[in-house]
Enzyme design. Structure first.
Site, PDB file in Angstrom:
ATOM      1  N   LYS A  73      72.623  32.805 -31.964  1.00 18.30           N
ATOM      2  CA  LYS A  73      71.822  31.072 -32.009  1.00 18.30           C
ATOM      3  C   LYS A  73      71.998  30.469 -31.294  1.00 18.30           C
ATOM      4  O   LYS A  73      72.388  30.868 -30.006  1.00 18.30           O
ATOM      5  CB  LYS A  73      74.220  30.361 -33.176  1.00 18.30           C
ATOM      6  CG  LYS A  73      74.198  28.976 -32.698  1.00 18.30           C
ATOM      7  CD  LYS A  73      75.058  29.137 -32.735  1.00 18.30           C
ATOM      8  CE  LYS A  73      74.994  27.465 -33.203  1.00 18.30           C
ATOM      9  NZ  LYS A  73      76.368  26.645 -33.123  1.00 18.30           N
ATOM     10  N   ARG A 115      69.359  22.759 -41.630  1.00 16.55           N
ATOM     11  CA  ARG A 115      70.259  22.327 -43.265  1.00 16.55           C
ATOM     12  C   ARG A 115      69.062  21.219 -43.770  1.00 16.55           C
ATOM     13  O   ARG A 115      68.188  21.102 -44.886  1.00 16.55           O
ATOM     14  CB  ARG A 115      70.918  21.406 -42.713  1.00 16.55           C
ATOM     15  CG  ARG A 115      72.649  22.668 -42.974  1.00 16.55           C
ATOM     16  CD  ARG A 115      73.717  21.866 -41.565  1.00 16.55           C
ATOM     17  NE  ARG A 115      74.500  23.213 -41.228  1.00 16.55           N
ATOM     18  CZ  ARG A 115      74.938  23.938 -42.117  1.00 16.55           C
ATOM     19  NH1 ARG A 115      75.008  23.115 -43.443  1.00 16.55           N
ATOM     20  NH2 ARG A 115      75.515  24.946 -41.252  1.00 16.55           N
ATOM     21  N   HIS A 174      82.254  29.232 -38.114  1.00 13.07           N
ATOM     22  CA  HIS A 174      81.945  28.619 -36.934  1.00 13.07           C
ATOM     23  C   HIS A 174      82.655  28.209 -36.421  1.00 13.07           C
ATOM     24  O   HIS A 174      83.711  27.998 -36.960  1.00 13.07           O
ATOM     25  CB  HIS A 174      81.052  27.509 -37.224  1.00 13.07           C
ATOM     26  CG  HIS A 174      80.491  26.364 -36.777  1.00 13.07           C
ATOM     27  ND1 HIS A 174      81.018  25.862 -35.825  1.00 13.07           N
ATOM     28  CD2 HIS A 174      79.598  25.527 -35.939  1.00 13.07           C
ATOM     29  CE1 HIS A 174      80.719  25.456 -34.475  1.00 13.07           C
ATOM     30  NE2 HIS A 174      78.941  25.388 -34.950  1.00 13.07           N
ATOM     31  N   HIS A 211      75.535  17.613 -41.917  1.00 15.94           N
ATOM     32  CA  HIS A 211      75.263  18.022 -40.478  1.00 15.94           C
ATOM     33  C   HIS A 211      73.071  17.443 -41.022  1.00 15.94           C
ATOM     34  O   HIS A 211      73.051  17.603 -39.509  1.00 15.94           O
ATOM     35  CB  HIS A 211      74.808  19.660 -40.246  1.00 15.94           C
ATOM     36  CG  HIS A 211      75.156  19.222 -38.759  1.00 15.94           C
ATOM     37  ND1 HIS A 211      75.843  20.384 -37.720  1.00 15.94           N
ATOM     38  CD2 HIS A 211      75.393  17.943 -37.889  1.00 15.94           C
ATOM     39  CE1 HIS A 211      75.392  19.631 -36.329  1.00 15.94           C
ATOM     40  NE2 HIS A 211      76.155  18.270 -36.506  1.00 15.94           N
ATOM     41  N   LYS A 225      79.437  21.026 -45.022  1.00 18.96           N
ATOM     42  CA  LYS A 225      78.655  21.107 -43.628  1.00 18.96           C
ATOM     43  C   LYS A 225      77.857  20.023 -44.501  1.00 18.96           C
ATOM     44  O   LYS A 225      76.544  20.758 -44.481  1.00 18.96           O
ATOM     45  CB  LYS A 225      78.910  22.096 -43.058  1.00 18.96           C
ATOM     46  CG  LYS A 225      78.547  22.123 -41.958  1.00 18.96           C
ATOM     47  CD  LYS A 225      77.854  21.989 -40.334  1.00 18.96           C
ATOM     48  CE  LYS A 225      77.266  22.621 -39.657  1.00 18.96           C
ATOM     49  NZ  LYS A 225      77.524  23.546 -38.359  1.00 18.96           N
ATOM     50  N   ASP A 245      77.847  29.543 -42.220  1.00 20.23           N
ATOM     51  CA  ASP A 245      77.453  28.770 -40.916  1.00 20.23           C
ATOM     52  C   ASP A 245      77.950  29.626 -39.577  1.00 20.23           C
ATOM     53  O   ASP A 245      79.058  30.032 -39.782  1.00 20.23           O
ATOM     54  CB  ASP A 245      78.396  27.675 -40.502  1.00 20.23           C
ATOM     55  CG  ASP A 245      77.837  26.856 -38.777  1.00 20.23           C
ATOM     56  OD1 ASP A 245      77.204  26.562 -39.147  1.00 20.23           O
ATOM     57  OD2 ASP A 245      79.160  25.405 -39.209  1.00 20.23           O
ATOM     58  N   ASP A 246      76.639  29.944 -39.096  1.00 19.91           N
ATOM     59  CA  ASP A 246      76.973  30.789 -37.855  1.00 19.91           C
ATOM     60  C   ASP A 246      77.730  32.375 -38.478  1.00 19.91           C
ATOM     61  O   ASP A 246      77.495  33.190 -36.877  1.00 19.91           O
ATOM     62  CB  ASP A 246      77.774  30.330 -37.251  1.00 19.91           C
ATOM     63  CG  ASP A 246      77.687  29.250 -36.341  1.00 19.91           C
ATOM     64  OD1 ASP A 246      76.091  28.458 -36.427  1.00 19.91           O
ATOM     65  OD2 ASP A 246      77.748  28.855 -35.236  1.00 19.91           O
ATOM     66  N   ASP A 266      72.906  30.378 -41.892  1.00 22.90           N
ATOM     67  CA  ASP A 266      72.109  28.889 -41.289  1.00 22.90           C
ATOM     68  C   ASP A 266      71.631  29.289 -40.076  1.00 22.90           C
ATOM     69  O   ASP A 266      70.716  28.355 -39.746  1.00 22.90           O
ATOM     70  CB  ASP A 266      72.919  27.650 -41.169  1.00 22.90           C
ATOM     71  CG  ASP A 266      73.950  27.360 -39.798  1.00 22.90           C
ATOM     72  OD1 ASP A 266      74.204  28.488 -39.781  1.00 22.90           O
ATOM     73  OD2 ASP A 266      74.642  26.270 -39.690  1.00 22.90           O
ATOM     74  N   ASN A 267      71.958  30.214 -38.926  1.00 24.28           N
ATOM     75  CA  ASN A 267      71.313  30.443 -38.192  1.00 24.28           C
ATOM     76  C   ASN A 267      72.675  31.557 -37.047  1.00 24.28           C
ATOM     77  O   ASN A 267      73.306  32.183 -37.897  1.00 24.28           O
ATOM     78  CB  ASN A 267      71.352  29.109 -36.408  1.00 24.28           C
ATOM     79  CG  ASN A 267      73.068  28.457 -35.987  1.00 24.28           C
ATOM     80  OD1 ASN A 267      73.374  27.507 -36.679  1.00 24.28           O
ATOM     81  ND2 ASN A 267      74.317  29.332 -35.738  1.00 24.28           N
ATOM     82  N   CYS A 292      72.049  24.240 -36.112  1.00 23.38           N
ATOM     83  CA  CYS A 292      73.038  24.015 -37.541  1.00 23.38           C
ATOM     84  C   CYS A 292      72.007  22.709 -38.069  1.00 23.38           C
ATOM     85  O   CYS A 292      71.346  22.821 -39.849  1.00 23.38           O
ATOM     86  CB  CYS A 292      73.798  23.292 -37.268  1.00 23.38           C
ATOM     87  SG  CYS A 292      74.973  24.880 -36.640  1.00 23.38           S
ATOM     88  N   SER A 323      79.833  19.862 -37.732  1.00 19.74           N
ATOM     89  CA  SER A 323      80.334  20.739 -37.463  1.00 19.74           C
ATOM     90  C   SER A 323      82.337  21.106 -37.527  1.00 19.74           C
ATOM     91  O   SER A 323      82.739  19.971 -36.809  1.00 19.74           O
ATOM     92  CB  SER A 323      79.491  21.674 -36.033  1.00 19.74           C
ATOM     93  OG  SER A 323      78.750  21.556 -36.107  1.00 19.74           O
TER      94      SER A 323
END
Ligand code: MG
Length: 483
Positions: A294, A82, A221, A133, A131, A39-40, A273-274, A78, A156
């Site tokens: 992001k 996904r 994240h 989401h 996660k 994540d991130d 994811d980003n 996010c 998150s």
């Protein structure tokens, strides 16, 4: 009945059934699929993509033994990201344009086919750890979307709500479809370890059948909560500490596959994811040479540090710069499992296995599209990226830079990965070609009147998964409205 023809027939049938058994798909023929989704994490946050402050020896080794994908795209935020990975579609095609807060009435439509459902059809054991989401209502949880089991924080880690049981700000840890624990911020420092233990357990339990392990980490994240064994250890503050813990987790997963001799029949993909959440400063990571982070459709918002690993199948130390992305993971996995994705419902992704196995250097897709919400902001084909709209630099920093106001803008990413020099005036024919591609995709799934967008899932009376002040406030409001 003459016994000779009967004997011949019996022999023929026996031979045929033996041949069929030899050629039939077995668990050996269907590879395991492991997706490690961070994540991130930014393009510049791991060693194979140029990070020097934090150390990532396990990812360094994974890249030496596998393939770096240097033009691999996710989405700016996010939930969209996904939805894309799970369905093989751009988020907008399945009406997931942004981020879901806890207790949202919407989620990824249960009618969509996920990678887990497609692999389950082919006999896979499936588990999601981490996660989720794409909707936290019971109707939207992983166990309703093709996963046999789930363990994780379903959104998150900064989406804490006040529990009416504890009085504290918490996020839920969900086991299958039930809240197992309420986690304080403090408790998040064990989350990477707990997910990793669960992943190792699942791999061991599933070793004799093909499996899908989807491991979307809560890390890295913000808020940043590295485990005690990693805290204060990196040369890049607590953010670097958490990246190093993720690296440790990757090492444990790959070591388990090696130990069980599953490495030669498992595809492992590591990606994010980003882009990095740049406004978080030292807690936000780095996009390396890319522009933006992001929330942005600049490269830094969507291009991810990606490694594919499958010893014996993917050439060690290889690099692929062809355009690819998370939307391609579903069709790739289905193809490797010996299946074909049906033509309807339409998906956007394509099978990447020719790229992974070195049989092609061409992207299997005509172009890649960069959506922010429902707005199509850019399109890429080969080295060329055409920006069609003003792009913000990152989430929380919405002012558009002086050079990004005028559209269209054309960048050559092979010549300049950092997207500064607008070449639109020099190449009107390329601008026109990319504008035509964009117009077609925009009419299909972008903007306000799309022709081929499918609906999101929706429930009445959504609630947070645990008794919370947010639920109490909602009930009070509903009561007042009913008076
Ligand atoms: Mg993210």
């Amino acid at each position: 009945m003459n016994s000779l023809p009967a004997l011949c027939l019996a022999l023929l049938l026996a031979a045929f059934s033996a041949l069929r058994a030899a050629g039939a798909p077995t668990s050996l023929a269907r590879p395991n699929i492991v997706i490690l989704f961070i994540d991130d994490m930014g393009y510049g946050d791991i060693g194979p993509f140029g990070a020097t402050k934090q150390k990532t020896p396990n990812l360094d080794r994974m890249a030496r033994e596998g393939m770096k994908l240097t033009s691999f795209y996710a989405a700016p935020v996010c939930s969209v990201s996904r939805a894309q990975l799970l369905t093989g579609c751009y988020g907008v095609r399945v009406s997931v344009p942004g981020v879901y807060p806890p207790g949202s009435k919407n989620g990824l439509n249960p009618a969509e086919f996920t990678i887990a459902e497609r692999l389950k059809e082919r006999g896979y054991a499936t588990m999601c750890i981490g996660k989720w989401h794409v909707g936290d209502q019971p109707e939207f949880l992983p166990t309703r979307q093709g996963f046999d089991h789930y363990l994780g924080i379903p959104y998150s880690n900064d989406m804490q709500r006040t529990s009416t049981q504890t009085g504290g700000r918490v996020v839920p840890l969900v086991r299958d479809d039930q809240v197992a624990e309420l986690l304080t911020d403090e408790a998040q420092s064990r989350i990477v370890e707990r997910y990793t233990d669960e992943a190792v357990r699942f791999i061991r339990e599933s070793k004799d059948k093909p499996f899908l392990l989807y491991l979307p980490h809560t890390a890295v994240h913000a808020p940043i909560h590295p485990g005690a064994a990693f805290s204060g250890k990196s040369a890049n503050g607590r953010f670097g500490d958490w990246v190093e813990e993720v690296d440790w987790s990757v090492g444990r997963v790959l070591d388990t596959l090696r130990e069980l001799k599953l490495d030669q029949r498992t595809l492992v993909v590591f990606t994010s994811d980003n882009g990095p959440w740049l406004i978080k400063g030292a807690d936000g990571g780095s996009a390396g040479p890319l522009r933006g982070g992001k929330g942005s459709t600049w490269e830094g918002g969507m291009r991810e540090p990606t490694i594919a690993w499958w010893p014996g199948k993917i050439a060690p130390g290889s690099v692929c710069d062809a355009v690819a992305g998370t939307i391609d993971l579903l069709p790739t996995a289905v193809a490797l499992a010996g299946g074909t994705v049906p033509a309807v419902p339409v998906i956007d992704g394509r099978d990447l296995s020719p790229l992974l196995f070195g049989r092609s250097e061409q992207s299997p897709r005509e172009a890649h599209y960069y959506f922010a919400g429902y707005n199509l902001q850019a399109v890429r084909q080969g080295p060329w990226k055409l920006a069609l709209a003003a792009q913000r630099e990152t989430m929380g920093k919405d002012a558009v830079s002086a050079d990004a106001g005028k559209s269209p803008r054309l960048y050559n990413l092979d010549q300049e990965i950092g997207e500064r020099t607008n070449l639109a005036d020099q190449h009107p024919e390329i601008v026109a070609r990319l504008q035509a591609l964009a117009a077609k995709m925009d009419a299909e799934i972008g903007g306000n009147n799309p022709t081929a967008r499918r609906p999101a899932g929706e429930v009445a009376n959504p609630q947070t998964l645990y008794p919370s002040e947010a639920n109490a406030a909602r009930a009070k409001k509903a009561k007042q409205a009913a008076k």
